[in-house]
Write a protein that holds these residues in place. Structure first.
Motif, PDB file in Angstrom:
ATOM      1  N   ASP A 148       0.843  -1.206   0.000  1.00 17.96           N
ATOM      2  CA  ASP A 148       0.000   0.000   0.000  1.00 17.96           C
ATOM      3  C   ASP A 148       0.874   1.251   0.000  1.00 17.96           C
ATOM      4  O   ASP A 148       0.563   2.230  -0.688  1.00 17.96           O
ATOM      5  CB  ASP A 148      -0.934   0.021   1.214  1.00 17.96           C
ATOM      6  N   ARG A 149       1.953   1.233   0.778  1.00 22.26           N
ATOM      7  CA  ARG A 149       2.860   2.381   0.826  1.00 22.26           C
ATOM      8  C   ARG A 149       3.539   2.576  -0.526  1.00 22.26           C
ATOM      9  O   ARG A 149       3.690   3.699  -0.997  1.00 22.26           O
ATOM     10  CB  ARG A 149       3.900   2.209   1.942  1.00 22.26           C
ATOM     11  N   ILE A 150       3.950   1.485  -1.157  1.00 21.91           N
ATOM     12  CA  ILE A 150       4.560   1.563  -2.488  1.00 21.91           C
ATOM     13  C   ILE A 150       3.576   2.187  -3.464  1.00 21.91           C
ATOM     14  O   ILE A 150       3.943   3.092  -4.228  1.00 21.91           O
ATOM     15  CB  ILE A 150       5.024   0.167  -2.958  1.00 21.91           C
ATOM     16  N   ASP A 151       2.332   1.728  -3.439  1.00 30.31           N
ATOM     17  CA  ASP A 151       1.308   2.284  -4.337  1.00 30.31           C
ATOM     18  C   ASP A 151       1.129   3.783  -4.117  1.00 30.31           C
ATOM     19  O   ASP A 151       1.042   4.561  -5.080  1.00 30.31           O
ATOM     20  CB  ASP A 151      -0.032   1.578  -4.143  1.00 30.31           C
ATOM     21  N   ALA A 152       1.079   4.212  -2.859  1.00 26.39           N
ATOM     22  CA  ALA A 152       0.905   5.631  -2.556  1.00 26.39           C
ATOM     23  C   ALA A 152       2.094   6.448  -3.055  1.00 26.39           C
ATOM     24  O   ALA A 152       1.922   7.538  -3.619  1.00 26.39           O
ATOM     25  CB  ALA A 152       0.715   5.830  -1.051  1.00 26.39           C
ATOM     26  N   LEU A 153       3.295   5.916  -2.869  1.00 21.18           N
ATOM     27  CA  LEU A 153       4.494   6.641  -3.323  1.00 21.18           C
ATOM     28  C   LEU A 153       4.539   6.733  -4.841  1.00 21.18           C
ATOM     29  O   LEU A 153       4.897   7.783  -5.399  1.00 21.18           O
ATOM     30  CB  LEU A 153       5.759   5.954  -2.797  1.00 21.18           C
ATOM     31  N   VAL A 154       4.161   5.672  -5.519  1.00 21.70           N
ATOM     32  CA  VAL A 154       4.151   5.684  -6.983  1.00 21.70           C
ATOM     33  C   VAL A 154       3.128   6.684  -7.498  1.00 21.70           C
ATOM     34  O   VAL A 154       3.399   7.440  -8.446  1.00 21.70           O
ATOM     35  CB  VAL A 154       3.908   4.268  -7.546  1.00 21.70           C
ATOM     36  N   ARG A 155       1.959   6.726  -6.862  1.00 17.94           N
ATOM     37  CA  ARG A 155       0.944   7.721  -7.275  1.00 17.94           C
ATOM     38  C   ARG A 155       1.473   9.143  -7.089  1.00 17.94           C
ATOM     39  O   ARG A 155       1.312  10.002  -7.967  1.00 17.94           O
ATOM     40  CB  ARG A 155      -0.357   7.523  -6.489  1.00 17.94           C
ATOM     41  N   GLU A 156       2.127   9.395  -5.950  1.00 18.38           N
ATOM     42  CA  GLU A 156       2.685  10.728  -5.715  1.00 18.38           C
ATOM     43  C   GLU A 156       3.782  11.043  -6.720  1.00 18.38           C
ATOM     44  O   GLU A 156       3.859  12.159  -7.250  1.00 18.38           O
ATOM     45  CB  GLU A 156       3.230  10.838  -4.293  1.00 18.38           C
ATOM     46  N   GLU A 157       4.622  10.054  -7.006  1.00 21.67           N
ATOM     47  CA  GLU A 157       5.697  10.247  -7.979  1.00 21.67           C
ATOM     48  C   GLU A 157       5.128  10.615  -9.347  1.00 21.67           C
ATOM     49  O   GLU A 157       5.590  11.555  -9.995  1.00 21.67           O
ATOM     50  CB  GLU A 157       6.515   8.957  -8.070  1.00 21.67           C
ATOM     51  N   HIS A 158       4.097   9.906  -9.776  1.00 19.62           N
ATOM     52  CA  HIS A 158       3.479  10.194 -11.076  1.00 19.62           C
ATOM     53  C   HIS A 158       2.851  11.585 -11.091  1.00 19.62           C
ATOM     54  O   HIS A 158       2.953  12.312 -12.092  1.00 19.62           O
ATOM     55  CB  HIS A 158       2.447   9.127 -11.418  1.00 19.62           C
ATOM     56  N   ARG A 159       2.213  11.955  -9.991  1.00 24.16           N
ATOM     57  CA  ARG A 159       1.601  13.282  -9.900  1.00 24.16           C
ATOM     58  C   ARG A 159       2.665  14.379 -10.032  1.00 24.16           C
ATOM     59  O   ARG A 159       2.495  15.344 -10.771  1.00 24.16           O
ATOM     60  CB  ARG A 159       0.851  13.421  -8.577  1.00 24.16           C
ATOM     61  N   LEU A 160       3.778  14.196  -9.336  1.00 26.47           N
ATOM     62  CA  LEU A 160       4.854  15.197  -9.400  1.00 26.47           C
ATOM     63  C   LEU A 160       5.493  15.242 -10.789  1.00 26.47           C
ATOM     64  O   LEU A 160       5.812  16.329 -11.293  1.00 26.47           O
ATOM     65  CB  LEU A 160       5.918  14.898  -8.342  1.00 26.47           C
ATOM     66  N   LEU A 161       5.686  14.098 -11.400  1.00 27.16           N
ATOM     67  CA  LEU A 161       6.267  14.072 -12.747  1.00 27.16           C
ATOM     68  C   LEU A 161       5.334  14.738 -13.749  1.00 27.16           C
ATOM     69  O   LEU A 161       5.784  15.492 -14.618  1.00 27.16           O
ATOM     70  CB  LEU A 161       6.565  12.632 -13.169  1.00 27.16           C
ATOM     71  N   HIS A 162       4.031  14.490 -13.607  1.00 26.91           N
ATOM     72  CA  HIS A 162       3.067  15.126 -14.497  1.00 26.91           C
ATOM     73  C   HIS A 162       3.068  16.639 -14.291  1.00 26.91           C
ATOM     74  O   HIS A 162       3.050  17.409 -15.258  1.00 26.91           O
ATOM     75  CB  HIS A 162       1.664  14.568 -14.258  1.00 26.91           C
ATOM     76  N   ARG A 163       3.112  17.056 -13.042  1.00 28.30           N
ATOM     77  CA  ARG A 163       3.140  18.494 -12.753  1.00 28.30           C
ATOM     78  C   ARG A 163       4.395  19.132 -13.338  1.00 28.30           C
ATOM     79  O   ARG A 163       4.347  20.235 -13.860  1.00 28.30           O
ATOM     80  CB  ARG A 163       3.045  18.726 -11.251  1.00 28.30           C
ATOM     81  N   GLU A 164       5.508  18.427 -13.262  1.00 30.95           N
ATOM     82  CA  GLU A 164       6.753  18.952 -13.817  1.00 30.95           C
ATOM     83  C   GLU A 164       6.643  19.132 -15.330  1.00 30.95           C
ATOM     84  O   GLU A 164       7.138  20.101 -15.887  1.00 30.95           O
ATOM     85  CB  GLU A 164       7.905  17.999 -13.491  1.00 30.95           C
ATOM     86  N   GLU A 165       5.979  18.206 -15.992  1.00 32.51           N
ATOM     87  CA  GLU A 165       5.809  18.291 -17.445  1.00 32.51           C
ATOM     88  C   GLU A 165       4.887  19.435 -17.853  1.00 32.51           C
ATOM     89  O   GLU A 165       5.097  20.070 -18.875  1.00 32.51           O
ATOM     90  CB  GLU A 165       5.223  16.985 -17.981  1.00 32.51           C
ATOM     91  N   THR A 166       3.855  19.688 -17.047  1.00 29.36           N
ATOM     92  CA  THR A 166       2.836  20.656 -17.465  1.00 29.36           C
ATOM     93  C   THR A 166       3.014  22.045 -16.870  1.00 29.36           C
ATOM     94  O   THR A 166       2.415  22.990 -17.366  1.00 29.36           O
ATOM     95  CB  THR A 166       1.430  20.143 -17.076  1.00 29.36           C
TER      96      THR A 166
END
Length: 84
Positions: free
Chosen positions: A8-26
């Motif tokens: 569950d912690r891995i899933d939460a971290l991956v979701r946060e990582e994707h959110r930050l990467l998307h924000r960086e792109e946009t």
């Protein structure tokens, strides 16, 4: 910590990582925010490595007939310097 909790912690971290990467792109206009996001992304990477290491330890202990709950989170220095 049960395997499900680690996953569950891995899933939460991956979701946060994707959110930050998307924000960086946009949203590449705010340099300070980007710098903060990069620092957080680095921390997420380390924590993910620690979680995966803990999960591997738990599975190895279980396979060896040992108590998986005896596995411990290793420090960042250790998990970041494994040889692949």
């Amino acid at each position: 910590m049960p395997d499900e909790t680690v996953l569950d912690r891995i899933d939460a971290l991956v979701r946060e990582e994707h959110r930050l990467l998307h924000r960086e792109e946009t949203d590449a206009q705010d340099e300070r925010a980007l710098a903060d996001d990069r620092v957080r992304l680095e921390a997420i990477g380390v924590e993910l490595d620690q979680c995966w290491d803990l999960l591997r330890q738990r599975r190895a202990r279980r396979a060896a007939g040992q108590d998986p709950d005896a596995a411990t989170v290793r420090d960042a220095e250790t998990v970041e310097h494994y040889r692949q």
